[in-house]
Design an enzyme around this catalytic site. Structure first.
Site, PDB file in Angstrom:
ATOM      1  N   ARG A  83     -10.302 -12.428  -3.601  1.00 20.70           N
ATOM      2  CA  ARG A  83     -10.509 -11.366  -2.831  1.00 20.70           C
ATOM      3  C   ARG A  83     -11.905 -10.663  -3.134  1.00 20.70           C
ATOM      4  O   ARG A  83     -12.251 -10.448  -4.236  1.00 20.70           O
ATOM      5  CB  ARG A  83      -9.404 -10.362  -2.787  1.00 20.70           C
ATOM      6  CG  ARG A  83      -9.364  -9.030  -1.850  1.00 20.70           C
ATOM      7  CD  ARG A  83      -8.080  -8.187  -1.834  1.00 20.70           C
ATOM      8  NE  ARG A  83      -8.284  -6.773  -1.034  1.00 20.70           N
ATOM      9  CZ  ARG A  83      -8.677  -5.803  -1.621  1.00 20.70           C
ATOM     10  NH1 ARG A  83      -8.795  -5.708  -2.857  1.00 20.70           N
ATOM     11  NH2 ARG A  83      -8.667  -4.856  -0.633  1.00 20.70           N
ATOM     12  N   ASN A 160     -10.449  -1.600   2.434  1.00 19.15           N
ATOM     13  CA  ASN A 160      -9.784  -1.373   1.195  1.00 19.15           C
ATOM     14  C   ASN A 160      -9.244  -0.044   1.239  1.00 19.15           C
ATOM     15  O   ASN A 160      -9.724   1.240   1.640  1.00 19.15           O
ATOM     16  CB  ASN A 160     -10.804  -1.608   0.219  1.00 19.15           C
ATOM     17  CG  ASN A 160     -10.130  -1.309  -1.256  1.00 19.15           C
ATOM     18  OD1 ASN A 160      -9.016  -2.198  -1.498  1.00 19.15           O
ATOM     19  ND2 ASN A 160     -10.132  -0.185  -2.015  1.00 19.15           N
ATOM     20  N   GLU A 161      -7.996   0.275   0.848  1.00 19.12           N
ATOM     21  CA  GLU A 161      -7.263   1.473   0.764  1.00 19.12           C
ATOM     22  C   GLU A 161      -7.712   2.711   1.558  1.00 19.12           C
ATOM     23  O   GLU A 161      -8.262   3.650   1.213  1.00 19.12           O
ATOM     24  CB  GLU A 161      -7.439   1.807  -0.827  1.00 19.12           C
ATOM     25  CG  GLU A 161      -6.982   0.979  -1.779  1.00 19.12           C
ATOM     26  CD  GLU A 161      -7.171   1.133  -3.184  1.00 19.12           C
ATOM     27  OE1 GLU A 161      -7.718   2.221  -3.593  1.00 19.12           O
ATOM     28  OE2 GLU A 161      -6.850   0.565  -4.084  1.00 19.12           O
ATOM     29  N   HIS A 227      -1.208  -2.316  -2.902  1.00 18.91           N
ATOM     30  CA  HIS A 227      -1.743  -2.250  -4.353  1.00 18.91           C
ATOM     31  C   HIS A 227      -0.585  -1.880  -5.329  1.00 18.91           C
ATOM     32  O   HIS A 227      -0.370  -0.559  -5.101  1.00 18.91           O
ATOM     33  CB  HIS A 227      -3.121  -1.749  -4.137  1.00 18.91           C
ATOM     34  CG  HIS A 227      -4.200  -2.246  -3.474  1.00 18.91           C
ATOM     35  ND1 HIS A 227      -5.519  -1.633  -3.143  1.00 18.91           N
ATOM     36  CD2 HIS A 227      -3.905  -3.218  -2.734  1.00 18.91           C
ATOM     37  CE1 HIS A 227      -6.065  -2.574  -2.378  1.00 18.91           C
ATOM     38  NE2 HIS A 227      -5.182  -3.630  -2.088  1.00 18.91           N
ATOM     39  N   TYR A 229      -0.009  -0.238  -8.897  1.00 21.55           N
ATOM     40  CA  TYR A 229      -0.622   0.272 -10.092  1.00 21.55           C
ATOM     41  C   TYR A 229       0.679   1.173 -10.551  1.00 21.55           C
ATOM     42  O   TYR A 229       1.766   0.807 -10.625  1.00 21.55           O
ATOM     43  CB  TYR A 229      -1.905   0.901 -10.091  1.00 21.55           C
ATOM     44  CG  TYR A 229      -2.862   0.013  -9.701  1.00 21.55           C
ATOM     45  CD1 TYR A 229      -3.603  -0.615 -10.696  1.00 21.55           C
ATOM     46  CD2 TYR A 229      -3.447  -0.117  -8.357  1.00 21.55           C
ATOM     47  CE1 TYR A 229      -4.584  -1.539 -10.540  1.00 21.55           C
ATOM     48  CE2 TYR A 229      -4.479  -1.093  -8.208  1.00 21.55           C
ATOM     49  CZ  TYR A 229      -5.059  -1.853  -9.045  1.00 21.55           C
ATOM     50  OH  TYR A 229      -5.908  -2.745  -8.730  1.00 21.55           O
ATOM     51  N   GLU A 256      -3.747  -6.030  -4.793  1.00 20.43           N
ATOM     52  CA  GLU A 256      -4.321  -5.505  -6.148  1.00 20.43           C
ATOM     53  C   GLU A 256      -3.230  -5.323  -7.189  1.00 20.43           C
ATOM     54  O   GLU A 256      -2.457  -4.597  -6.429  1.00 20.43           O
ATOM     55  CB  GLU A 256      -5.270  -4.418  -5.976  1.00 20.43           C
ATOM     56  CG  GLU A 256      -6.638  -4.613  -5.349  1.00 20.43           C
ATOM     57  CD  GLU A 256      -7.497  -3.463  -5.366  1.00 20.43           C
ATOM     58  OE1 GLU A 256      -7.250  -2.573  -6.327  1.00 20.43           O
ATOM     59  OE2 GLU A 256      -8.522  -3.434  -4.781  1.00 20.43           O
ATOM     60  N   TRP A 285      -6.590  -7.371  -9.863  1.00 23.33           N
ATOM     61  CA  TRP A 285      -7.691  -6.686  -9.996  1.00 23.33           C
ATOM     62  C   TRP A 285      -8.073  -6.692 -11.563  1.00 23.33           C
ATOM     63  O   TRP A 285      -7.401  -6.290 -12.310  1.00 23.33           O
ATOM     64  CB  TRP A 285      -7.672  -5.170  -9.490  1.00 23.33           C
ATOM     65  CG  TRP A 285      -9.004  -4.650  -9.655  1.00 23.33           C
ATOM     66  CD1 TRP A 285      -9.332  -3.894 -10.755  1.00 23.33           C
ATOM     67  CD2 TRP A 285      -9.825  -4.469  -8.382  1.00 23.33           C
ATOM     68  NE1 TRP A 285     -10.837  -3.449 -10.141  1.00 23.33           N
ATOM     69  CE2 TRP A 285     -11.056  -3.849  -8.880  1.00 23.33           C
ATOM     70  CE3 TRP A 285      -9.705  -4.794  -7.110  1.00 23.33           C
ATOM     71  CZ2 TRP A 285     -12.259  -3.433  -7.975  1.00 23.33           C
ATOM     72  CZ3 TRP A 285     -10.962  -4.808  -6.306  1.00 23.33           C
ATOM     73  CH2 TRP A 285     -12.098  -3.986  -6.807  1.00 23.33           C
TER      74      TRP A 285
END
Length: 444
Positions: A83, A160-161, A227, A229, A256, A285
């Site tokens: 990516r 992105n986001e 994503h 996290y 990610e 990531w």
């Protein structure tokens, strides 16, 4: 990259109308697509084979001079995709048509599926300078010439986001509108859309409205990206989220994730295990170059593939990692040699604590090989030093060597050669087996 916890009526009416006319994701077959396409919740490549992303993120927008080597290195470590961070020119210097075309060509040269993403949308509504998905669509339109005709090799991650923790309720209508505008502009690629809340969707906005966005795509060729996290710090949270999509036959990838983060400690083992169990793609990531307090997310120290961090070793070589689970896209692997259609000679010159090796790969098949990767394992305590006529990386005793531009093609009946020197302790020897693009070669 920042990760934290923390509508127009006309558009909604149009969205509602599309939902009334559209079949459910489980029933809808994608329209004929020239490349990657979604069918029954699965991402298929242009050959019709199921394709599961197994790769990493690379920050091309900020480190353009590192890209050529980074792509070679992540491919040599086993990735099937990358990516690539691009900039629209609103927050960071624009990656223009020529630059994007170069990135695509390098991905293809390294037999990597290229997921291109526009990064300037990050945290829209909360982050100063962030731009809307509408602006991202304008960017893609401006660089369309670089990706048109590359639908077999490229996935377009629109933005992105695209929301922080403010205004994220508009995600559904804005994302559906962005997808519709991409189609109206003539993009036939698989489109990828990120979740709001800095990509982590703690509000479940994407989870609960993904079907609406999917139905708004006239090509039914949209993939959703979460994503993971600090929000995803337990196995239950990871599994619950991903299964919500797979149970509804909606395509989902982990676009990610990391092994730790300032907003909490993500459960990377659960992410990778659940992704493997469900056949869900993941893209970690990131390769290298992180700053702002998240340098621990680098997989390679200083972009050096020989100095993988603990996170780099985990994602590439750990359980459910890239090396163990990645399979090359059919458009690339179909071009490679079949088992028994390659032969490798390995001539060793040993001087005790150092050595040279001259390697010749012969294409014994009937079609040319364009783009290659030779994998083998040292039989003892050998360490790779310099290489010529190829690029190579070593992890443990495993070595992956890939072509240079001038050694890219091996015509049928012909051969290419490369060499390297190294150091050794104890008995030296010839590797027991060689594979070319994943296929076993005979030794000669």
């Amino acid at each position: 990259m920042r990760k934290t916890l923390a509508t127009a009526a006309g558009a909604l009416l149009a969205l509602a109308a599309s939902l009334l006319a559209a079949p459910s994701p489980a029933q809808a077959d994608t329209q004929a697509a020239p490349g990657f396409h979604v069918a029954d919740g699965r991402l298929l490549d242009a050959t019709g084979k199921d394709f599961v992303l197994r790769g990493v993120n690379h920050a091309h927008a900020w480190y353009p001079t590192r890209t050529a080597q980074a792509l070679k290195d992540v491919k040599a470590l086993g990735a099937n995709s990358v990516r690539v961070v691009l900039a629209t020119g609103d927050r960071w210097t624009k990656n223009d048509t020529a630059d994007v075309a170069s990135v695509v060509a390098q991905c293809k040269e390294n037999r990597l599926v290229c997921v291109l993403e526009a990064h300037d949308t990050t945290g829209y509504g909360e982050q100063d300078g962030a731009v809307s998905l509408s602006r991202a669509v304008a960017y893609w339109t401006s660089v369309k010439a670089a990706v048109q005709g590359q639908e077999k090799y490229v996935v377009l991650n629109i933005g992105n986001e695209p929301y922080g923790n403010t205004g994220y309720a508009a995600w559904t209508s804005d994302t559906a509108d962005a997808v519709a505008r991409m189609r109206a502009a003539g993009f036939r690629h698989t489109l990828m859309v990120d979740a709001p809340n800095w990509g982590q969707d703690w509000s479940f906005t994407m989870r609960d409205h993904a079907a609406e966005v999917f139905a708004a795509d006239p090509d039914r060729n949209t993939v959703f990206s979460i994503h993971m996290y600090g929000v995803f710090n337990t196995a239950d949270k990871v599994k619950s989220y991903l299964e919500r999509f797979t149970s509804q036959h909606l395509p989902i990838v982990v676009g990610e994730f990391g092994n730790m983060h300032s907003d909490g400690d993500p459960d990377e083992d659960a992410i990778m295990a659940t992704a493997q169990q469900l056949g869900v793609g993941y893209l970690g990531w990131s390769w290298s170059g992180n700053g702002g307090g998240v340098e621990y997310l680098d997989m390679a120290t200083g972009f050096d593939a020989s100095r993988l961090t603990a996170w780099g070793q985990r994602i590439f070589s750990g359980t459910n990692g890239i090396k163990q689970t990645a399979k090359e896209a059919g458009v690339f692997s179909d071009a490679g040699p079949a088992t028994g259609s390659c032969a490798v000679s390995y001539n060793l010159s040993d001087w005790g604590n150092w050595f040279n090796a001259d390697v010749t790969i012969r294409n014994t098949g009937t079609t040319a090989v364009k783009g290659w990767q030779l994998a083998f394992a040292f039989p003892g305590a050998q360490k790779l030093n310099s290489v010529w006529n190829a690029k190579a990386v070593q992890q443990g005793n495993e070595v992956r060597a890939g072509n240079e531009s001038w050694t890219e093609t091996i015509p049928a009946g012909s051969s290419v050669s490369f060499g390297f020197n190294g150091s050794s302790t104890g008995t030296n020897g010839v590797p027991a087996a060689f594979t070319l693009n994943g296929n076993t070669c005979t030794k000669s």
